[in-house]
Design a protein around this motif. Structure first.
Motif, PDB file in Angstrom:
ATOM      1  N   ALA A 104      61.029  38.605  29.389  1.00 31.07           N
ATOM      2  CA  ALA A 104      59.819  37.827  29.848  1.00 31.07           C
ATOM      3  C   ALA A 104      59.584  36.908  30.845  1.00 31.07           C
ATOM      4  CB  ALA A 104      60.156  36.073  29.125  1.00 31.07           C
ATOM      5  N   ALA A 105      60.325  37.012  32.122  1.00 33.74           N
ATOM      6  CA  ALA A 105      60.522  36.179  33.224  1.00 33.74           C
ATOM      7  C   ALA A 105      59.716  36.814  33.984  1.00 33.74           C
ATOM      8  CB  ALA A 105      61.576  34.913  33.700  1.00 33.74           C
ATOM      9  N   GLN A 106      60.381  38.509  33.843  1.00 35.75           N
ATOM     10  CA  GLN A 106      59.389  39.597  34.797  1.00 35.75           C
ATOM     11  C   GLN A 106      58.154  40.196  34.371  1.00 35.75           C
ATOM     12  OE1 GLN A 106      62.766  43.183  34.648  1.00 35.75           O
ATOM     13  NE2 GLN A 106      64.529  41.704  34.423  1.00 35.75           N
ATOM     14  N   ALA A 107      58.113  39.946  33.124  1.00 30.22           N
ATOM     15  CA  ALA A 107      57.004  40.428  32.664  1.00 30.22           C
ATOM     16  C   ALA A 107      56.462  39.469  32.778  1.00 30.22           C
ATOM     17  CB  ALA A 107      56.430  40.523  31.370  1.00 30.22           C
ATOM     18  N   ALA A 108      56.622  38.511  32.885  1.00 30.70           N
ATOM     19  CA  ALA A 108      55.260  36.602  33.236  1.00 30.70           C
ATOM     20  C   ALA A 108      55.579  36.100  34.438  1.00 30.70           C
ATOM     21  CB  ALA A 108      54.917  36.271  31.439  1.00 30.70           C
ATOM     22  N   PRO A 109      56.121  37.028  35.476  1.00 31.14           N
ATOM     23  CA  PRO A 109      56.205  35.933  36.239  1.00 31.14           C
ATOM     24  C   PRO A 109      55.339  34.599  36.622  1.00 31.14           C
ATOM     25  CG  PRO A 109      55.135  37.590  38.147  1.00 31.14           C
ATOM     26  CD  PRO A 109      54.867  38.072  36.188  1.00 31.14           C
ATOM     27  N   GLY A 110      54.445  34.519  35.945  1.00 28.61           N
ATOM     28  CA  GLY A 110      53.344  32.844  36.612  1.00 28.61           C
ATOM     29  C   GLY A 110      53.364  31.873  35.685  1.00 28.61           C
TER      30      GLY A 110
END
Length: 269
Positions: free
Chosen positions: A80-86
């Motif tokens: 998820a951190a890769q998909a949604a860095p914001g």
């Protein structure tokens, strides 16, 4: 934590990549509707519970929301951190989330209640972290399952597979509820939430047979645990029946067209 919850933790541990490559695209279908029901837009404080590979979090970030996402599995949090860095990411699991009361404007749980041993306690926790007047938006698979969703289960049954000992038979009777619109609305009310919408989504998921089989072959979800928990000859029988039954859904281009149905609900604290 119930026996059901413990089984779910074991089921999903280390299977984030396999889920992302198999069932994640299916589960992404309701996300735009969830965000709309939840009123997600610029500046809205959003909690994405059970984020998985971050599909909800990424789309909420694209709407300029202030997004926090959590999942019980550390591997899912990494994806998820890769998909949604914001988004702000952390490990956390229902029914106890690591957030203060009334922290968020809206909470989204996409196909999360399917994976908790006490749905009422889970909803009560979502209500706790929601500000007064805030919104909850969630999905859960409908029952009985639509024909496309039942394909893998039919193959498992046809092969005579036996449930592995580590898989629970289901929720405790006092925790279960009808998986229909009225049943879900009643469940929301029992947790102190006021349903604002509850409908059945129906769609056809188009996928190759190879992709659809890759999830259970890797042990993803309950059906996957049923498959990998069998001796090799039974696994081969399941695959054999899967290949036969898949022809019912195969189109002229060689793709599977699998009808699915889910319940979509919105509610307010």
């Amino acid at each position: 934590m119930t026996a059901f919850d413990r089984s779910e933790r074991l089921t999903w541990a280390g299977r984030g990549a396999a889920y992302a490559a198999s069932f994640a695209r299916l589960c992404a279908y309701p996300v735009p509707a969830l965000l709309d029901i939840a009123g997600v837009g610029p500046g809205v404080r959003v909690l994405d519970v059970g984020t998985g590979p971050g599909t909800v979090a990424a789309q909420a970030c694209a709407r300029d929301a202030r997004v926090t996402a959590t999942d019980a599995d550390p591997g899912m949090v990494e994806l998820a951190a890769q998909a949604a860095p914001g988004a702000e990411l952390c490990v956390g699991a229902l029914p106890r989330l690591p957030f203060a009361e009334a922290t968020f404007d809206t909470v989204i749980a996409n196909f999360v209640l399917n994976h908790v041993g006490s749905p009422r306690a889970a909803l009560a926790e979502l209500r706790r972290v929601l500000r007064p007047g805030g919104r909850v938006a969630l999905t859960i698979w409908a029952a009985p399952p639509a024909p496309g969703q039942a394909l893998l289960g039919r193959a498992i049954q046809a092969a005579g597979a036996v449930r592995p000992p580590h898989l629970p038979t289901g929720l405790a009777p006092e925790e279960d509820f009808p998986r229909n619109e009225s049943g879900l609305a009643a469940l929301l009310a029992s947790a102190g939430l006021h349903a604002t919408a509850c409908e059945t989504l129906r769609w056809d998921h188009r996928v190759t047979a190879t992709e659809w089989w890759s999830g259970p072959a890797a042990g993803v979800a309950f059906t996957g645990q049923m498959v990998v928990g069998q001796p090799p000859h039974t696994q081969a029988e399941i695959k054999h029946h899967f290949d036969i039954l898949s022809t019912e859904f195969t189109d002229t281009q060689g793709m599977l067209t699998l009808p699915h149905a889910a319940l979509l609900a919105g509610a307010r604290r």
